[in-house]
Design a protein around this motif. Structure first.
Motif, PDB file in Angstrom:
ATOM      1  N   GLN A  14       2.064  55.860  45.750  1.00  0.00           N
ATOM      2  CA  GLN A  14       0.848  55.148  45.378  1.00  0.00           C
ATOM      3  C   GLN A  14       1.089  54.342  44.101  1.00  0.00           C
ATOM      4  N   ALA A  15       1.363  53.073  44.286  1.00  0.00           N
ATOM      5  CA  ALA A  15       1.749  52.230  43.162  1.00  0.00           C
ATOM      6  C   ALA A  15       0.622  52.021  42.165  1.00  0.00           C
ATOM      7  N   ASN A  16      -0.628  52.128  42.617  1.00  0.00           N
ATOM      8  CA  ASN A  16      -1.745  51.904  41.694  1.00  0.00           C
ATOM      9  C   ASN A  16      -1.784  52.936  40.572  1.00  0.00           C
ATOM     10  N   HIS A  17      -1.112  54.067  40.766  1.00  0.00           N
ATOM     11  CA  HIS A  17      -1.049  55.075  39.705  1.00  0.00           C
ATOM     12  C   HIS A  17      -0.234  54.584  38.507  1.00  0.00           C
ATOM     13  N   PHE A  18       0.508  53.497  38.677  1.00  0.00           N
ATOM     14  CA  PHE A  18       1.402  52.999  37.643  1.00  0.00           C
ATOM     15  C   PHE A  18       0.941  51.658  37.070  1.00  0.00           C
ATOM     16  N   GLN A  19      -0.306  51.323  37.322  1.00  0.00           N
ATOM     17  CA  GLN A  19      -0.819  50.063  36.820  1.00  0.00           C
ATOM     18  C   GLN A  19      -1.409  50.252  35.429  1.00  0.00           C
ATOM     19  N   VAL A  20      -0.978  49.403  34.486  1.00  0.00           N
ATOM     20  CA  VAL A  20      -1.460  49.445  33.104  1.00  0.00           C
ATOM     21  C   VAL A  20      -2.104  48.103  32.789  1.00  0.00           C
ATOM     22  N   GLN A  21      -3.287  48.169  32.184  1.00  0.00           N
ATOM     23  CA  GLN A  21      -3.976  46.936  31.818  1.00  0.00           C
ATOM     24  C   GLN A  21      -3.112  46.129  30.848  1.00  0.00           C
ATOM     25  N   GLY A  22      -2.973  44.858  31.127  1.00  0.00           N
ATOM     26  CA  GLY A  22      -2.167  43.990  30.292  1.00  0.00           C
ATOM     27  C   GLY A  22      -0.759  43.782  30.809  1.00  0.00           C
ATOM     28  N   LEU A  23      -0.319  44.636  31.727  1.00  0.00           N
ATOM     29  CA  LEU A  23       0.982  44.452  32.356  1.00  0.00           C
ATOM     30  C   LEU A  23       0.802  43.837  33.734  1.00  0.00           C
ATOM     31  N   SER A  24       1.839  43.221  34.246  1.00  0.00           N
ATOM     32  CA  SER A  24       1.762  42.565  35.547  1.00  0.00           C
ATOM     33  C   SER A  24       1.471  43.590  36.634  1.00  0.00           C
ATOM     34  N   PRO A  25       0.800  43.161  37.711  1.00  0.00           N
ATOM     35  CA  PRO A  25       0.531  44.078  38.820  1.00  0.00           C
ATOM     36  C   PRO A  25       1.823  44.636  39.408  1.00  0.00           C
ATOM     37  N   VAL A  26       1.727  45.845  39.968  1.00  0.00           N
ATOM     38  CA  VAL A  26       2.895  46.469  40.577  1.00  0.00           C
ATOM     39  C   VAL A  26       3.356  45.626  41.759  1.00  0.00           C
ATOM     40  N   LYS A  27       4.645  45.328  41.795  1.00  0.00           N
ATOM     41  CA  LYS A  27       5.217  44.519  42.867  1.00  0.00           C
ATOM     42  C   LYS A  27       5.717  45.416  43.993  1.00  0.00           C
ATOM     43  N   ALA A  28       5.698  44.885  45.195  1.00  0.00           N
ATOM     44  CA  ALA A  28       6.206  45.644  46.335  1.00  0.00           C
ATOM     45  C   ALA A  28       7.702  45.842  46.234  1.00  0.00           C
ATOM     46  N   ASN A  29       8.395  44.812  45.742  1.00  0.00           N
ATOM     47  CA  ASN A  29       9.845  44.872  45.609  1.00  0.00           C
ATOM     48  C   ASN A  29      10.245  44.881  44.136  1.00  0.00           C
ATOM     49  N   SER A  30      11.201  45.700  43.801  1.00  0.00           N
ATOM     50  CA  SER A  30      11.652  45.816  42.417  1.00  0.00           C
ATOM     51  C   SER A  30      12.370  44.549  41.965  1.00  0.00           C
ATOM     52  N   VAL A  31      12.234  44.244  40.685  1.00  0.00           N
ATOM     53  CA  VAL A  31      12.925  43.107  40.083  1.00  0.00           C
ATOM     54  C   VAL A  31      13.878  43.658  39.029  1.00  0.00           C
ATOM     55  N   TYR A  32      15.174  43.513  39.277  1.00  0.00           N
ATOM     56  CA  TYR A  32      16.208  44.064  38.413  1.00  0.00           C
ATOM     57  C   TYR A  32      17.010  42.954  37.737  1.00  0.00           C
ATOM     58  N   PRO A  33      17.591  43.240  36.578  1.00  0.00           N
ATOM     59  CA  PRO A  33      18.605  42.320  36.033  1.00  0.00           C
ATOM     60  C   PRO A  33      19.783  42.241  36.999  1.00  0.00           C
ATOM     61  N   VAL A  34      20.466  41.120  37.004  1.00  0.00           N
ATOM     62  CA  VAL A  34      21.585  40.917  37.921  1.00  0.00           C
ATOM     63  C   VAL A  34      22.634  42.012  37.762  1.00  0.00           C
ATOM     64  N   SER A  35      22.893  42.423  36.515  1.00  0.00           N
ATOM     65  CA  SER A  35      23.949  43.414  36.280  1.00  0.00           C
ATOM     66  C   SER A  35      23.613  44.786  36.858  1.00  0.00           C
ATOM     67  N   PHE A  36      22.332  45.013  37.206  1.00  0.00           N
ATOM     68  CA  PHE A  36      21.940  46.278  37.816  1.00  0.00           C
ATOM     69  C   PHE A  36      22.154  46.281  39.328  1.00  0.00           C
ATOM     70  N   THR A  37      22.308  45.110  39.907  1.00  0.00           N
ATOM     71  CA  THR A  37      22.426  45.011  41.358  1.00  0.00           C
ATOM     72  C   THR A  37      23.791  44.517  41.821  1.00  0.00           C
ATOM     73  N   GLN A  38      24.557  43.933  40.922  1.00  0.00           N
ATOM     74  CA  GLN A  38      25.844  43.365  41.300  1.00  0.00           C
ATOM     75  C   GLN A  38      26.929  43.806  40.328  1.00  0.00           C
ATOM     76  N   GLY A  39      28.138  43.858  40.803  1.00  0.00           N
ATOM     77  CA  GLY A  39      29.271  44.126  39.935  1.00  0.00           C
ATOM     78  C   GLY A  39      29.620  45.592  39.822  1.00  0.00           C
ATOM     79  N   GLU A  40      30.609  45.838  39.024  1.00  0.00           N
ATOM     80  CA  GLU A  40      31.191  47.184  38.903  1.00  0.00           C
ATOM     81  C   GLU A  40      30.219  48.206  38.335  1.00  0.00           C
ATOM     82  N   PHE A  41      29.283  47.755  37.502  1.00  0.00           N
ATOM     83  CA  PHE A  41      28.390  48.693  36.829  1.00  0.00           C
ATOM     84  C   PHE A  41      26.953  48.600  37.341  1.00  0.00           C
TER      85      PHE A  41
END
Length: 515
Positions: free
Chosen positions: A234-261
């Motif tokens: 239930q993503a609505n449990h993680f919604q904080v006023q002033g922060l962007s709405p919870v997205k269906a898909n995660s948004v990561y820095p490139v280094s978290f999704t690609q490469g050796e580390f």
């Protein structure tokens, strides 16, 4: 040609070769524990042409549960160099950390903060930065000693010291605003939403028009998974006023999704392993005092690294040596380079700070400390065979511009270096030039007239950047004196500091650091 045993800048490997060999520098490795299946392992490949030795004299820290108190930083007095200081390279950054729990069921939480410093193309071992008791919605700032691409790890505990969550984020090119949002029942539903982005004006809010990273991590049986999205809870449990709405898909820095580390995998990895620092494995408050976060709290990462060095460094790293006392003038320089796996001691637990350094040993040191573009083609030095333990290091640092040959096509790898040799190599390799009058800059040295004309501008450039370290008399350069291991450690550390790669170390022997 065999190397003498005057220095022992070690290159960690799996096996001890000859007892008479000199240890060179270890490859910098950042690895996740391999217990259980599908563990993420990130490691720099070994180079079989270099000399191998294992440092097996790990320093055993006391097993007592003595609490480390927060230490007060005493600034040393400074006398300025007679020139304007040149700004160091590299962007300084920091981050603010806020913790939220939207349901209001939780009032306090303990955040255990640590850092994986980015070094060249890898990461150093995780280092402890303290345990912090937050009231929900509080923010704290962490400044100094950080740079873009460093990774910060936060392990969360409730006030009963139950482990309830894990997050990891990347320091950005400017100050970073980080928000960790807990679920309504964190002890049972151990999921954390991490929301962060650039906060250039340091007001604790992600700047409009910039990328916001937004993702979830989940804990199960001491393993963490970086999730692809919020579809399974239930993503609505993680919604904080002033922060962007919870997205269906995660948004990561490139280094978290690609490469050796990369961290985002279908599998998970363990959060705790035997190599972690004692402070990262202990129950909060048992070894290190928990710090109460107050409004507008700010913490100096550079000082935290120093304060917690005894208990906050990976167990397989030795940073204290039997012949380097607690009040030794170069102790912090030596310990920090050892923590970065650029230098190490001898198997008997000593560092031998007064021993000289050879050209081959310094080449190995430079190779581990700096990653630079190659400015000239390699030379086949006649006195350095492809089987020589420092062959690759010598070849690489020559191409980077740090060390030249000596006579004809020789390198003379076993020659001891003078202080001038060290300084010139650093200035040439980093391509530093003085921006003010050379004579004015060098007037800080009582023996300035002994500096040859061809080297004066190079020494002036290093002086401007706070790289020169003179012991015991800060106003004597002693350029022709043979450089010791402790002096080389101090000079190299300051060179790294000038590039923005490491934290500041306050020392009365750094030229220009007194006033």
């Amino acid at each position: 040609m065999k190397n003498t045993n005057h220095g022992n800048f070690g290159h960690l490997r799996k096996f001890v070769l000859a007892a008479t060999s000199v240890a060179i520098f270890s490859p910098i490795v950042s690895a996740y524990a391999t217990s259980g299946f599908s563990t993420i392992v990130a490691q720099i490949p070994n180079n079989s042409t270099e000399q191998q030795i294992l440092a097996h004299n790990e320093l055993e820290t006391s097993s007592s549960s003595t609490t480390i108190q927060q230490q007060t930083v005493t600034k040393q007095s400074r006398t300025p160099v007679n020139n304007s200081r040149v700004a160091v390279k590299g962007k300084k950054t920091g981050f603010s950390l806020a913790i939220w729990e939207p349901s209001g069921h939780l009032s306090e939480v303990i955040a255990r903060v640590s850092i994986k410093s980015k070094q060249n193309n890898s990461f150093l071992k995780e280092r402890f930065l303290g345990d912090y008791k937050y009231k929900i919605q509080q923010k704290a700032k962490f400044v100094n000693g950080l740079k873009a691409s460093d990774r910060i790890v936060v392990r969360l505990y409730d006030v009963q010291n139950r482990f309830i969550g894990y997050s990891e984020f990347e320091c950005l090119s400017a100050n970073t605003a980080v928000n960790l949002i807990l679920s309504a029942k964190p002890a049972e539903y151990r999921v954390i939403r991490t929301v962060y982005g650039i906060d250039a004006n340091r007001d604790g809010v992600i700047d409009a028009g910039t990328t916001t990273y937004d993702y979830f991590t989940q804990i199960s049986n001491q393993r963490v998974t970086f999730l692809s999205g919020s579809q399974t809870f239930q993503a609505n449990h993680f919604q904080v006023q002033g922060l962007s709405p919870v997205k269906a898909n995660s948004v990561y820095p490139v280094s978290f999704t690609q490469g050796e580390f990369a961290l985002v995998r279908q599998s998970s990895f363990t959060i705790f392993n035997f190599e972690l620092a004692r402070a990262l494995q202990a129950i909060p408050g048992s070894l290190v005092q928990v710090t109460e976060v107050s409004d507008n709290s700010s913490y100096n990462v550079s000082q935290l690294l120093m304060n917690y060095r005894q208990l906050g460094i990976s167990r397989n790293l030795q940073v204290e040596f039997s012949d380097v006392s607690t009040n030794y003038w170069a102790r912090d320089f030596i310990a920090e380079l050892a923590a970065m796996k650029i230098i190490e001691g001898f198997p008997d637990g000593t560092f031998r700070p007064d021993a000289p350094v050879t050209r081959a040993q310094f080449a190995a040191m430079l190779q581990k400390a700096f990653t630079k573009g190659k400015i000239r083609p390699a030379i086949a030095f006649q006195d350095v065979s492809s089987r020589y333990w420092a062959y690759n290091a010598i070849r690489n640092v020559y191409q980077m511009g740090f060390l030249n040959g000596v006579i004809g096509s020789d390198f003379n790898p076993t020659q001891n270096l003078s202080r001038l040799d060290i300084l010139v190599a650093l200035a040439q390799g980093l391509n530093y030039q003085a921006s003010d009058s050379t004579d004015t800059i060098l007037s800080v040295y009582n023996d300035a007239t002994n500096i040859s004309g061809e080297h004066r501008s190079l020494i002036a450039a290093l002086t401007q950047r706070g790289i020169v370290v003179n012991y015991p008399n800060v106003n004597l350069l002693n350029a022709e004196r043979i450089a010791t291991r402790s002096e080389v450690s101090a000079l190299l550390y300051q060179a790294l500091y000038s590039t923005g790669k490491v934290a500041n170390i306050s020392s009365q022997y750094v030229v220009g650091q007194q006033r």
